[in-house]
Design a protein around this motif. Structure first.
Motif, short mmCIF file in Angstrom:
data_model
loop_
_atom_site.label_atom_id
_atom_site.label_comp_id
_atom_site.label_asym_id
_atom_site.label_seq_id
_atom_site.Cartn_x
_atom_site.Cartn_y
_atom_site.Cartn_z
N PRO A 36 7.14 -25.93 -12.88
CA PRO A 36 8.35 -26.34 -12.19
C PRO A 36 9.42 -26.85 -13.15
O PRO A 36 9.14 -27.09 -14.33
N SER A 37 10.62 -26.99 -12.63
CA SER A 37 11.73 -27.53 -13.42
C SER A 37 11.33 -28.89 -14.00
O SER A 37 10.74 -29.72 -13.31
N GLY A 38 11.60 -29.09 -15.27
CA GLY A 38 11.29 -30.36 -15.91
C GLY A 38 9.88 -30.43 -16.49
O GLY A 38 9.49 -31.46 -17.05
N SER A 39 9.12 -29.33 -16.40
CA SER A 39 7.73 -29.39 -16.86
C SER A 39 7.58 -29.20 -18.38
O SER A 39 6.49 -29.37 -18.91
N GLY A 40 8.69 -28.81 -19.06
CA GLY A 40 8.63 -28.74 -20.52
C GLY A 40 8.77 -27.35 -21.11
O GLY A 40 8.63 -27.17 -22.33
N LYS A 41 9.10 -26.35 -20.28
CA LYS A 41 9.17 -24.96 -20.75
C LYS A 41 10.23 -24.80 -21.85
O LYS A 41 9.95 -24.27 -22.92
N SER A 42 11.45 -25.26 -21.56
CA SER A 42 12.53 -25.10 -22.55
C SER A 42 12.22 -25.90 -23.81
O SER A 42 12.54 -25.45 -24.93
N THR A 43 11.60 -27.05 -23.66
CA THR A 43 11.27 -27.88 -24.83
C THR A 43 10.28 -27.14 -25.73
O THR A 43 10.41 -27.18 -26.96
#
Ligand SMILES: Nc1ncnc2c1ncn2[C@@H]1O[C@H](COP(=O)(O)OP(=O)(O)O)[C@@H](O)[C@H]1O
Ligand SMILES: [Mg+2]
Length: 234
Positions: A36-43
């Motif tokens: 989900p959004s905010g789970s760390g994918k982009s990081t």
């Protein structure tokens, strides 16, 4: 090729965005990074680009290590990676062709090769007929295809895709996925972050699932990277 070893990242606001993340990507693999959004994918994608360095643990990419990479080596690493984003990030005052060619110009590529390589990349994504258009004249899907051409033009060993279908309609989404598969079939690894679980369910590829900064599932692909011909679940 790419390895994350016990990677932890806490931002200044004391939010721990990544918690003890470990995984390895093989040469030529196609992997979905979901959650989900905010789970760390982009990081995670930013740690692979070494735009963000971990507080603990180690990121290894194409011979570079997050523990010892020099600032002047970061552009060298970036040149080996293709990256696309949800909002495309095309330069608005350049045509599709100029956006792609610019990615070669900044590397100091010889003049002669720029046209040839740019046209080859545009052909690969089916955008050569729109090469004189500006981004605002294109649909979301067409803008993303142009961004893919730009990401490919330096012949990266992996394409990092951060929610590439987030601003693309359903037909365009299928087209983008097909293009990513074609690119992968030619040997380029793909790591695609998406929160669209439904999109991924039907795909035979490996899936790494995140929840609140931790890996809760790392499911191998169903067929692509299996040695031998047996088909039972792993
Ligand atoms: N530069 C930053 N400063 C502070 N917090 C951040 C920063 N980048 C990301 N975060 C936080 O880290 C968490 C993970 O973010 P992100 O990797 O963008 O998630 P995703 O891509 O899965 O939506 C979120 O809670 C986000 O608010
Ligand atoms: Mg994100």
């Amino acid at each position: 090729m790419i390895e994350l070893v016990h990677v932890t990242k806490t931002f200044q606001n004391s939010w721990t965005a990544l918690k003890d993340i470990s995984f390895e990507l093989e040469k030529g693999e196609f992997v979905f990074l979901i959650g989900p959004s905010g789970s760390g994918k982009s990081t995670i994608l930013k740690t692979i680009m070494m735009e963000i360095l971990p507080d603990e643990g180690l990121v290894k990419v194409a011979g570079f290590g997050s523990d010892c990479i020099k600032a002047r080596d970061v552009p060298k690493l970036r040149r080996k990676l293709g990256v696309i984003f949800q909002d495309f990030k095309l330069l608005p005052d350049k045509t599709v062709y100029e956006n792609v060619a610019f990615a070669l110009e900044v590397t100091g590529a010889p003049e002669k090769s720029i046209h040839k390589k740019s046209m080859a990349a545009l052909n690969e994504v089916g955008m050569s007929h729109k090469r004189h258009s500006f981004p605002y004249q294109l649909s979301g899907g067409e803008q993303q295809k142009s961004a893919i051409a730009r990401a490919l033009v330096n012949d990266p060993f992996i394409l990092l895709a951060d929610e590439p279908t987030g601003n693309v309609d359903p037909a365009g989404t299928l087209e983008i996925i097909q293009i990513l598969k074609n690119i992968n079939a030619k040997g380029t690894a793909v790591l695609m972050a998406t929160h669209e679980h439904e999109l991924v369910k039907k795909m035979p590829h490996r899936v790494i699932e995140l929840e609140a900064g931790a890996i809760i599932r790392d499911m191998p692909g169903k067929s692509h990277y299996r040695r031998g011909s047996h088909t039972e679940n792993e």
